[in-house]
Design a protein around this motif. Structure first.
Motif: not given
Length: 139
Positions: A67-94
């Protein structure tokens, strides 16, 4: 993966049979079942059930929190953050394999945007604000 794709994946081979009975959050009016090699129909045990307006609905365990994607929000080009500390999901190839990690990221007032790398090997997909503690330790 989109929300719809996640729901389809959770239902697997049952999707075509049940798709018209599944709502936007993956709840269905029918139990998940499969036909055994003996021709009998068996129910799956890995689902949640819930009563909605007097009707029992069912959903695979894999869809808990959709229902709420476990509390996660998608990052896109319009995402603006308010000041604070965040968890960011990083995808990369290893070594040719896609991996995902959470990294902590601090946003101050002077830089409210989160910028993607231009190297195309790393992508930041979702964020969740880390709440400030409401109470300090007593001792």
């Amino acid at each position: 993966m989109t929300k719809q794709e996640k729901i389809q994946h959770a239902y697997g081979g049952q999707w075509d049979r049940l798709k018209d009975k599944i709502d936007d959050n993956g709840w269905s009016t029918e139990k998940l079942s499969y036909e055994g090699s003996d021709g009998d129909t068996y129910g799956f045990f890995d689902y949640d059930s819930k009563d909605f307006n007097g009707k029992t609905m069912y959903r695979p365990f894999d869809l808990r929190g959709i229902e709420d994607n476990n509390g996660w929000f998608e990052i896109n080009e319009n995402t603006v953050f308010s000041p604070g500390l965040y968890w960011i999901v990083c995808e990369f190839y290893l070594f040719g394999t896609l991996d995902r990690k959470c990294i902590a990221h601090y946003v101050d007032k002077s830089n409210p945007k989160f910028y993607q790398n231009n190297d195309k090997t790393t992508r930041y997909t979702h964020y969740k604000k880390i709440p400030e503690p409401t109470k300090l330790p007593l001792y």
